[in-house]
Structure formats: structure tokens, C-alpha cells
Enzyme design. Sequence first.
Site, PDB file in Angstrom:
ATOM      1  CB  CYS A   9     -13.152  36.558  58.309  1.00  0.00           C
ATOM      2  SG  CYS A   9     -13.062  34.854  58.841  1.00  0.00           S
ATOM      3  CB  CYS A  81     -11.674  40.875  57.653  1.00  0.00           C
ATOM      4  SG  CYS A  81     -12.226  41.700  56.160  1.00  0.00           S
ATOM      5  CB  CYS A  86     -13.074  44.433  51.613  1.00  0.00           C
ATOM      6  SG  CYS A  86     -13.632  45.094  53.175  1.00  0.00           S
TER       7      CYS A  86
END
Length: 135
Positions: A9, A81, A86
Site C-alpha cells: 500500500c 491501496c 499500482c
Amino acid sequence: MKKRVLFVCTHNAARSQMAEGYLNTRYGDRYEAFSAGTTPGTLNPYAVRAMAELGIDISGHRSKDLGEFDEQEMDLLVAVCEGGICPLFPWAKEEIHREFPDPSRLTGTDEEIMAGVRRVRDEIVGWIDAAFGGN
């Protein structure tokens, strides 16, 4: 041989830390979990408290930069997240993106924040049980 899972994340402060702790505790016979962040911060004390309620101690965890895992092969990268881009991690055999709300954005009293972190924790735990429990 255990499958290696890397949870990622943004800050590696709460979501990925809770996921790492839960997967290792609950399914550690089949999986070895790690966590990292794209811009690591500080371990969220609310996440530590929320996991302790489940009997899982993540107080010894630290926020780690994704770069610490360069060239370490992973079976699965799980980006937890919320929105955004990403991370690029070419050493993962497979990638999953599963959004969970960011606990660092919670506001209010101590109990209101804690209630929000519990909701996120419970979402993560439920998803891990469904995704990894039957494998």
C-alpha cells in the site's frame, strides 16, 4: 513449499501491515507474507491495537519501502491501496489489486477512529479468509 505474498500500500502503515500479520498468523502453514509501501511512513498505532484485539501482535513490524524487496521473487503481489497507481513489481508471478479504505484518512475521536480501523481490518480479514482460506 510456502507461497510468498507481498502486500503493498502507500505508506505500509496499516492495511498492508494488518494483511501481513493476519495471513502469517492464520495461514502461515501455507503462506509467507510480507508488506511494503511505495512511500513508507510509520506503523499506525490504531492498526496495532485493532490486530491485538484478534490476538495478533504486529507491534514489532516496521514500515518498509517496496525497494527492499527488489529481485525477491514473490508468488503474489497484492496491492491494497485505494485508487491511485499500482506499483510496478516485476518479480511477482501474479498481481491482484484489492482496494481497502485508507485508515490514515479517518478522523474523529479515538473511539471513532478505532471503529473505522476495525471496519477496515474486518474487510481485510474477510477477504483474506475468502481468497486464501480455501487454497
